[in-house]
Design an enzyme around this catalytic site. Structure first.
Site, PDB file in Angstrom:
ATOM      1  N   ARG A 110     -34.107  24.631  26.550  1.00  9.21           N
ATOM      2  CA  ARG A 110     -33.727  23.269  26.916  1.00  9.21           C
ATOM      3  C   ARG A 110     -32.394  23.324  27.648  1.00  9.21           C
ATOM      4  NH1 ARG A 110     -30.616  18.849  23.699  1.00  9.21           N
ATOM      5  NH2 ARG A 110     -30.888  17.113  25.128  1.00  9.21           N
ATOM      6  N   HIS A 116     -27.506  14.651  30.898  1.00  5.52           N
ATOM      7  CA  HIS A 116     -26.720  14.996  29.703  1.00  5.52           C
ATOM      8  C   HIS A 116     -25.248  14.665  29.995  1.00  5.52           C
ATOM      9  CE1 HIS A 116     -26.764  17.670  25.894  1.00  5.52           C
ATOM     10  NE2 HIS A 116     -25.513  17.251  26.012  1.00  5.52           N
ATOM     11  N   GLU A 166     -28.903  11.806  23.888  1.00  8.00           N
ATOM     12  CA  GLU A 166     -28.049  11.012  23.007  1.00  8.00           C
ATOM     13  C   GLU A 166     -27.467   9.771  23.668  1.00  8.00           C
ATOM     14  OE1 GLU A 166     -25.104  13.459  21.117  1.00  8.00           O
ATOM     15  OE2 GLU A 166     -26.603  14.643  20.095  1.00  8.00           O
ATOM     16  N   ASN A 215     -31.740  15.041  17.861  1.00  9.35           N
ATOM     17  CA  ASN A 215     -30.595  15.904  17.575  1.00  9.35           C
ATOM     18  C   ASN A 215     -30.115  15.568  16.178  1.00  9.35           C
ATOM     19  OD1 ASN A 215     -30.876  16.760  20.176  1.00  9.35           O
ATOM     20  ND2 ASN A 215     -28.920  15.963  20.921  1.00  9.35           N
ATOM     21  N   TYR A 220     -27.647  17.011  13.040  1.00 15.70           N
ATOM     22  CA  TYR A 220     -26.672  17.997  12.580  1.00 15.70           C
ATOM     23  C   TYR A 220     -26.188  17.735  11.158  1.00 15.70           C
ATOM     24  CZ  TYR A 220     -25.824  19.556  17.449  1.00 15.70           C
ATOM     25  OH  TYR A 220     -25.949  20.057  18.710  1.00 15.70           O
ATOM     26  N   GLU A 279     -31.754  19.538  19.156  1.00 13.83           N
ATOM     27  CA  GLU A 279     -30.474  20.178  18.841  1.00 13.83           C
ATOM     28  C   GLU A 279     -30.252  20.197  17.338  1.00 13.83           C
ATOM     29  OE1 GLU A 279     -26.847  18.701  20.709  1.00 13.83           O
ATOM     30  OE2 GLU A 279     -27.904  18.430  22.604  1.00 13.83           O
TER      31      GLU A 279
HETATM   32  C1  GBH Z   1     -24.383  17.017  20.573  1.00 13.67           C
HETATM   33  O1  GBH Z   1     -23.934  15.802  20.056  1.00 13.67           O
HETATM   34  C2  GBH Z   1     -24.347  17.045  22.088  1.00 13.67           C
HETATM   35  O2  GBH Z   1     -25.591  16.671  22.632  1.00 13.67           O
HETATM   36  C3  GBH Z   1     -23.932  18.382  22.645  1.00 13.67           C
HETATM   37  O3  GBH Z   1     -23.643  18.260  24.006  1.00 13.67           O
HETATM   38  C4  GBH Z   1     -22.775  18.926  21.854  1.00 13.67           C
HETATM   39  O4  GBH Z   1     -22.254  20.094  22.387  1.00 13.67           O
HETATM   40  C5  GBH Z   1     -23.259  19.153  20.437  1.00 13.67           C
HETATM   41  O5  GBH Z   1     -23.695  17.963  19.891  1.00 13.67           O
HETATM   42  C6  GBH Z   1     -22.224  19.702  19.479  1.00 13.67           C
HETATM   43  O6  GBH Z   1     -21.236  18.757  19.222  1.00 13.67           O
HETATM   44  O7  GBH Z   1     -15.773  12.805  15.531  1.00 13.67           O
HETATM   45  O8  GBH Z   1     -15.607  10.579  16.410  1.00 13.67           O
HETATM   46  O9  GBH Z   1     -15.192  12.477  17.834  1.00 13.67           O
HETATM   47  C7  GBH Z   1     -23.920  15.724  18.648  1.00 13.67           C
HETATM   48  C8  GBH Z   1     -23.543  14.358  18.169  1.00 13.67           C
HETATM   49  C9  GBH Z   1     -21.198  15.068  18.261  1.00 13.67           C
HETATM   50  C10 GBH Z   1     -21.813  12.785  17.873  1.00 13.67           C
HETATM   51  C11 GBH Z   1     -19.804  14.770  17.786  1.00 13.67           C
HETATM   52  C12 GBH Z   1     -20.443  12.508  17.336  1.00 13.67           C
HETATM   53  C13 GBH Z   1     -18.127  13.296  17.252  1.00 13.67           C
HETATM   54  C14 GBH Z   1     -17.617  11.935  17.128  1.00 13.67           C
HETATM   55  N1  GBH Z   1     -22.174  14.156  17.822  1.00 13.67           N
HETATM   56  N2  GBH Z   1     -19.446  13.390  17.852  1.00 13.67           N
HETATM   57  S1  GBH Z   1     -15.928  11.943  16.698  1.00 13.67           S
END
Ligand code: GBH
Length: 500
Positions: free
Chosen positions: A99, A144, A189, A329, A331, A398
């Protein structure tokens, strides 16, 4: 091995043993796809090479202090030149799919389709060809996060002019690459594009317009998605036989207590994050609870109508069902508590949901402050999606674990992947239709506002070396084993059982 390392090893073996008890060690179905993910802006570099235009992340990194250490993605992993190495790594990992995303301003330097940049087209043609000759299926994210700066100058995703520009861009992609690409994802996202980009201002373009900007943006993103799906359906599907989906993210929202208000609050927060996009695309309109809460608050705040824009009946009909498969996605998770917001004066997406979320200290932390290890949330979320939207094919686009580039956290990463995959395998047993899993990320890369300080790669990238040397981490060896055996433990320990 010194004393400390010996203790560490014993601890790890012990913790693995404990978690093994609860691991689902059944083999994944033979056609279950394992893959790895990246995104153009995070890996390519070549930020103005061969005619590429400027995007909002180039702009914010070059002209503000927003990014950790002032780091930019001018070179990043240099994948614009090293894509052959990337494909060799994917081959080594023995993945079924890769991807990646296409950079809008590499194909159309100003964003408009009046001028197609041949050099940009050739780059992706070569990449796709290399993937195919190694038996790896391309899965392409059309967008993206890297909006061409030209459009941002006039409001980006909050200006509806971008809808047709995005459709034009997608048409160029289908015409140019559609013969070879069977899996398309319109957006990565949308919640982060809109809520973080135009509401909270913590992602490019960094606009802080709480309670308005994010809703306006989402309205346009959803319409753009639907229009592209219809275009593909009408003009390309017969000939190209591909599928068009979207990747939506959310954290799993777990009620803090068993009280009815907290259970409702957690469900509401799922609707405010995942449902915000999934509900229109699958069922035609925003979740009822969003319309109710935002509408009520807006009126109490003195507005004459809801801050959440409304779709017309025709739009609802047009947007409904514009999806062939759903990318997810996933996590981490949050605990959710109902807040009794009596004065209702605060204007923001967060306040509109009338919930409070947090991650308790006793959950295993990682180097990313938003990411705690909650593998149980994966199974719950996949089941929630099925219960809420029915049997739409799902793929994890993801899921991954960060380190900071200096300490090896590979044992933790392996443990994370193993447990989350076990949760996915449980969800398959529950009857959820999941077609694949994509790990974030193939290699360390540019982590947006966090620069190079948080690294999700299975491959380590040396960003101080002009060659951007890539070295497999232990977790690469682990994932290679998973994708080649469809088994999360050693194949001898794997239970061979076909999913119903
Ligand atoms: C993904 O988002 C992305 O699609 C990708 O590009 C990225 O590299 C990967 O995650 C890893 O982070 O703490 O308030 O700053 C994951 C979703 C990532 C959404 C982190 C919230 C932090 C918010 N999240 N984000 S904050």
């Amino acid at each position: 091995m010194n004393f400390q390392e010996t203790c560490m090893l014993i601890l790890l073996i012990a913790s693995n043993f404990v978690s093994l008890q609860s691991l689902n060690t059944k083999q994944f179905p033979a056609n279950f796809m394992f893959g790895a993910a990246t995104a153009a802006h995070q890996i390519e570099g070549g930020w103005k090479e061969d005619g590429k235009g400027e995007n909002i992340w180039d702009r914010i990194a070059h002209s503000t202090n927003a990014i950790h250490n002032h780091e930019n993605a001018d070179i990043a992993c240099d994948s614009y030149h090293k894509y052959k190495d990337d494909v060799a790594m994917l081959k080594y990992l023995s993945v079924d799919h890769y991807r990646f995303s296409i950079a809008w301003s590499r194909i159309l330097p100003t964003g408009f389709s009046n001028h197609v940049n041949e050099a940009g087209v050739n780059y992706y043609k070569k990449l796709i060809k290399a993937l195919q000759s190694n038996g790896i299926k391309p899965m392409v994210t059309i967008f993206h996060w890297d909006t061409p700066q030209t459009f941002e100058n006039i409001g980006g995703w909050t200006n509806e002019m971008i809808i047709d520009r995005y459709v034009d861009y997608s048409r160029v992609l289908f015409e140019t690459f559609g013969g070879d690409v069977k899996y398309w994802l319109t957006f990565n996202e949308p919640k982060q594009i809109c809520q973080e980009g135009y509401g909270a201002g913590i992602k490019a373009p960094g606009i802080m317009s709480h309670g308005f900007g994010e809703y306006l943006c989402a309205h346009n993103v959803i319409k753009a998605h639907a229009k592209v799906w219809h275009m593909y359906n009408k003009e390309f599907r017969n000939k190209q036989q591909g599928q068009v989906g979207i990747t939506i993210d959310s954290m799993w929202m777990e009620p803090e207590t068993n009280s009815e208000v907290d259970i409702l609050a957690a469900e509401r927060k799922m609707q405010f994050t995942f449902g915000w996009y999934a509900n229109p695309i699958i069922n035609g309109d925003y979740p009822a609870v969003m319309k109710e809460f935002i509408g009520r608050r807006s009126i109490l705040q003195g507005y004459n109508k809801s801050r959440l824009p409304a779709f017309t009946t025709d739009e609802i009909r047009y947007i409904k069902g514009t999806i062939d498969y759903l990318g997810i996605n996933q996590y981490t998770a949050m605990l959710v508590r109902h807040i009794n917001d009596t004065d209702k004066t605060e204007i923001s997406w967060e306040a509109d949901s009338e919930t409070f979320e947090y991650q308790p200290d006793y959950w295993e932390a990682t180097v990313s402050d938003w990411l705690k290890v909650t593998p149980w949330g994966m199974r719950k979320q996949l089941n929630w999606i099925r219960a809420t939207y029915g049997d739409i094919p799902q793929i994890i686009t993801e899921n991954g674990y960060p380190d900071n580039g200096t300490v090896s956290l590979d044992e933790r990463r392996i443990n994370y992947l193993k447990q989350y995959l076990s949760g996915i395998r449980d969800a398959l047993d529950d009857g959820v239709k999941i077609i694949g899993y994509t790990v974030w990320s193939l290699m360390d890369n540019y982590e947006w506002y966090r620069g190079y300080s948080e690294r999700f790669g299975l491959y380590r990238v040396d960003f101080t070396n002009p060659e951007r040397t890539r070295t497999p981490k232990l977790s690469a060896e682990y994932f290679k084993n998973v994708s080649s055996t469809k088994c999360i433990v050693y194949v001898s320990e794997c239970i061979d059982e076909v999913v119903k």
